[in-house]
Design a protein around this motif. Structure first.
Motif, PDB file in Angstrom:
ATOM      1  N   ILE A  59      20.729  40.980  48.012  1.00 44.17           N
ATOM      2  CA  ILE A  59      21.751  40.039  47.450  1.00 44.17           C
ATOM      3  C   ILE A  59      22.820  40.324  48.471  1.00 44.17           C
ATOM      4  O   ILE A  59      22.755  40.541  49.557  1.00 44.17           O
ATOM      5  CB  ILE A  59      22.882  40.819  46.462  1.00 44.17           C
ATOM      6  CG1 ILE A  59      23.862  40.301  45.860  1.00 44.17           C
ATOM      7  CG2 ILE A  59      23.661  42.418  46.575  1.00 44.17           C
ATOM      8  CD1 ILE A  59      25.080  40.461  44.814  1.00 44.17           C
ATOM      9  N   LYS A  61      26.421  38.734  50.249  1.00 46.49           N
ATOM     10  CA  LYS A  61      28.338  38.278  49.665  1.00 46.49           C
ATOM     11  C   LYS A  61      29.121  38.153  50.852  1.00 46.49           C
ATOM     12  O   LYS A  61      28.717  38.978  52.280  1.00 46.49           O
ATOM     13  CB  LYS A  61      29.021  39.555  48.991  1.00 46.49           C
ATOM     14  CG  LYS A  61      27.932  39.069  47.834  1.00 46.49           C
ATOM     15  CD  LYS A  61      29.143  40.626  46.749  1.00 46.49           C
ATOM     16  CE  LYS A  61      31.400  40.125  46.624  1.00 46.49           C
ATOM     17  NZ  LYS A  61      31.372  38.949  46.381  1.00 46.49           N
ATOM     18  N   THR A 345      27.298  34.358  33.264  1.00 50.99           N
ATOM     19  CA  THR A 345      28.167  34.271  34.694  1.00 50.99           C
ATOM     20  C   THR A 345      29.502  32.787  34.146  1.00 50.99           C
ATOM     21  O   THR A 345      29.251  33.126  33.012  1.00 50.99           O
ATOM     22  CB  THR A 345      27.803  32.906  35.380  1.00 50.99           C
ATOM     23  OG1 THR A 345      26.983  32.061  34.834  1.00 50.99           O
ATOM     24  CG2 THR A 345      26.457  33.849  36.290  1.00 50.99           C
ATOM     25  N   ASP A 366      25.959  31.489  43.887  1.00 48.16           N
ATOM     26  CA  ASP A 366      27.405  31.069  43.239  1.00 48.16           C
ATOM     27  C   ASP A 366      28.691  30.973  44.668  1.00 48.16           C
ATOM     28  O   ASP A 366      28.841  31.714  45.086  1.00 48.16           O
ATOM     29  CB  ASP A 366      28.360  32.295  42.630  1.00 48.16           C
ATOM     30  CG  ASP A 366      28.900  32.106  41.599  1.00 48.16           C
ATOM     31  OD1 ASP A 366      29.801  31.342  42.331  1.00 48.16           O
ATOM     32  OD2 ASP A 366      29.826  33.022  40.368  1.00 48.16           O
ATOM     33  N   THR A 371      28.340  34.003  46.510  1.00 49.08           N
ATOM     34  CA  THR A 371      27.489  35.377  46.323  1.00 49.08           C
ATOM     35  C   THR A 371      26.390  34.783  46.361  1.00 49.08           C
ATOM     36  O   THR A 371      25.822  33.623  46.037  1.00 49.08           O
ATOM     37  CB  THR A 371      27.770  36.497  45.282  1.00 49.08           C
ATOM     38  OG1 THR A 371      29.245  36.090  46.057  1.00 49.08           O
ATOM     39  CG2 THR A 371      26.639  37.047  45.254  1.00 49.08           C
ATOM     40  N   ILE A 373      21.845  35.451  45.400  1.00 51.96           N
ATOM     41  CA  ILE A 373      20.596  36.728  45.078  1.00 51.96           C
ATOM     42  C   ILE A 373      19.838  36.027  44.977  1.00 51.96           C
ATOM     43  O   ILE A 373      19.742  34.282  44.371  1.00 51.96           O
ATOM     44  CB  ILE A 373      21.731  36.780  43.389  1.00 51.96           C
ATOM     45  CG1 ILE A 373      22.992  37.386  43.074  1.00 51.96           C
ATOM     46  CG2 ILE A 373      20.161  38.207  42.497  1.00 51.96           C
ATOM     47  CD1 ILE A 373      23.037  37.588  41.828  1.00 51.96           C
ATOM     48  N   SER A 392      18.481  39.762  38.286  1.00 52.13           N
ATOM     49  CA  SER A 392      19.769  38.483  39.274  1.00 52.13           C
ATOM     50  C   SER A 392      20.673  39.046  38.427  1.00 52.13           C
ATOM     51  O   SER A 392      21.659  39.414  38.564  1.00 52.13           O
ATOM     52  CB  SER A 392      19.166  37.493  38.793  1.00 52.13           C
ATOM     53  OG  SER A 392      17.875  36.970  39.932  1.00 52.13           O
ATOM     54  N   TYR A 396      24.543  40.513  39.475  1.00 51.65           N
ATOM     55  CA  TYR A 396      24.766  39.896  39.801  1.00 51.65           C
ATOM     56  C   TYR A 396      26.560  40.225  39.056  1.00 51.65           C
ATOM     57  O   TYR A 396      27.580  40.102  39.485  1.00 51.65           O
ATOM     58  CB  TYR A 396      25.155  38.209  39.171  1.00 51.65           C
ATOM     59  CG  TYR A 396      26.026  37.114  39.046  1.00 51.65           C
ATOM     60  CD1 TYR A 396      26.532  36.628  39.858  1.00 51.65           C
ATOM     61  CD2 TYR A 396      26.667  37.468  37.705  1.00 51.65           C
ATOM     62  CE1 TYR A 396      27.054  35.128  40.042  1.00 51.65           C
ATOM     63  CE2 TYR A 396      28.391  36.171  37.857  1.00 51.65           C
ATOM     64  CZ  TYR A 396      28.399  35.391  38.817  1.00 51.65           C
ATOM     65  OH  TYR A 396      28.930  34.088  38.790  1.00 51.65           O
ATOM     66  N   VAL A 400      29.727  40.715  41.370  1.00 51.87           N
ATOM     67  CA  VAL A 400      30.413  39.572  41.357  1.00 51.87           C
ATOM     68  C   VAL A 400      31.511  40.331  40.469  1.00 51.87           C
ATOM     69  O   VAL A 400      32.889  40.130  39.917  1.00 51.87           O
ATOM     70  CB  VAL A 400      29.498  38.373  40.942  1.00 51.87           C
ATOM     71  CG1 VAL A 400      30.658  37.504  40.620  1.00 51.87           C
ATOM     72  CG2 VAL A 400      29.299  38.369  41.698  1.00 51.87           C
TER      73      VAL A 400
END
Length: 406
Positions: A59, A61, A345, A366, A371, A373, A392, A396, A400
């Motif tokens: 991941i 960010k 999401t 995203d 972000t 993944i 995932s 997330y 997130v």
């Protein structure tokens, strides 16, 4: 692309989003990564439950990889552990890279969104039918050209013995010429969307004609190298004669599993490389995801911001006539990216899955939360789908929705 008993099982561009049953021994979302940023405690229970040889993920960010890991073995039946540096096959997740190459040439004035096959390839592919010649680059990138998904006739072109007499660039042109001569376009009722690997092979030819360079050179020098994707390559992920990567596996109709480490059986045909034959490790895959999540603002400036936005924006709704339980009836497709609204999401995110029928890879981007993944395995099928979705979702939800644990 997928092959099964000589027939094509179409590669899905979006993952099934059926609800995943809670995993026995599943790590709480607040503790998916260990103190050193590795993901073994998250990945190993999922790998074991879904009986996969190997499973990897990362991941990113704000442009930084915050957690990554890989567990399992490179080859079923061999005690060769995978590492975080192991290369995994990305399949059609590479379509977004080909689309980005097209965007570069648009920015340079060598192509346009509405450049047609006839304009670009007409001088080197004679006797194009009018409707085929009128197909635009943007239609090819969004799978709305009328060129169908892989059919038996298309597969015969991919695997023709004639291919050995040509360079890849030359055979792509021959393949386009032969398909054009023997077929007419057909747009299904209700939606113009038809997921087409051949369409992306044609994009590759248009890129080659406009740039004067092979697609294989361009993806290496203009995607892999500027982004520092040092593990990236094309074709089977293991070095010929070595088990030095996560080797793909095929599964026949009777459930027999066969490792496919090298040679022609280890990947799809190279002529459709623009549709997806790249491989790389999870960190490099995450770097690609992070560049897209940041909309290129951290550099390198591969394409103009407005070009990348257009590559990311929805172009066509994708209706699913008979979805599986829990799977949405519709989504959308951009240029090399699907867009899907998962139950975890807030809104649709960029997503794609890729498989050469021996491996599976998933990428989720995203942009709003900067972000990305990625999740990968060296095994195909529904179990692999479910495993990558579970990974995932966990990442997330942690990074997130909840924010990383202190």
């Amino acid at each position: 692309m997928h092959l099964s008993s000589g027939a094509i099982i179409l590669e899905r561009f979006m993952v099934h989003v059926a609800k995943v049953v809670a995993l026995a021994g599943f790590v709480a979302f607040s503790n998916v990564a260990q103190a050193d940023g590795t993901l073994s405690d998250l990945l190993e229970p999922i790998r074991a439950q879904y009986q996969l040889p190997a499973l990897g993920a990362a991941i990113v960010k704000d442009g930084k990889i915050v957690a990554q890991g890989a567990v399992g073995v490179r080859v079923l039946g061999m005690d060769i552990p995978v590492t975080q540096d192991d290369r995994f096959h990305l399949g059609s997740d590479g379509k977004a890279m080909t689309a980005t190459l097209a965007g570069m040439l648009i920015d340079e004035g060598k192509l346009r969104w509405d450049s047609t096959i006839g304009e670009v390839l007409g001088p080197v592919v004679p006797d194009l039918k009018p409707k085929f010649a009128a197909i635009t680059l943007e239609q090819l990138l969004s799978h709305t050209s009328g060129i169908p998904s892989d059919t038996e006739d298309i597969m015969k072109l991919y695997f023709s013995s004639d291919a050995f007499d040509y360079t890849l660039t030359a055979y792509r042109l021959r393949m386009i010429s032969e398909w054009n001569a023997a077929h007419d376009l057909s747009v299904p009722s209700g939606s113009a969307f038809q997921y087409s690997n051949l369409g992306y092979a044609i994009v590759g030819s248009m890129i080659e004609q406009a740039s004067g360079k092979p697609w294989e050179v361009l993806i290496t020098t203009r995607i892999f190298e500027p982004l520092g994707l040092k593990s990236a390559g094309l074709g089977p992920q293991a070095t010929f004669g070595k088990y030095d990567a996560a080797v793909g596996h095929s599964v026949d109709a009777d459930g027999k599993v066969t490792p496919r480490p090298w040679g022609l059986s280890a990947d799809g045909p190279a002529v459709v490389g623009p549709a997806g034959i790249a491989h790389m490790n999870v960190a490099d895959f995450a770097t690609w995801a992070g560049w897209n999540a940041g909309e290129g603002k951290r550099g390198p400036a591969l394409v103009k911001p407005e070009t990348l936005k257009r590559l990311h924006q929805a172009h066509i709704k994708t209706e699913i006539p008979h979805p599986k339980p829990g799977t949405p009836k519709s989504g959308s497709y951009a240029c090399g990216w699907g867009l899907s609204h998962f139950d975890w999401t807030d809104k649709p995110v960029l997503v794609h899955t890729g498989s050469n029928s021996m491996n599976l890879a998933m990428i989720v981007v995203d942009v709003e939360h900067d972000t990305g993944i990625v999740a990968v395995t060296n095994f195909p099928g529904e179990k692999a789908d479910a495993a990558l979705l579970a990974v995932s979702k966990a990442l997330y939800t942690q990074y997130v929705k909840a924010g990383p644990a202190p």
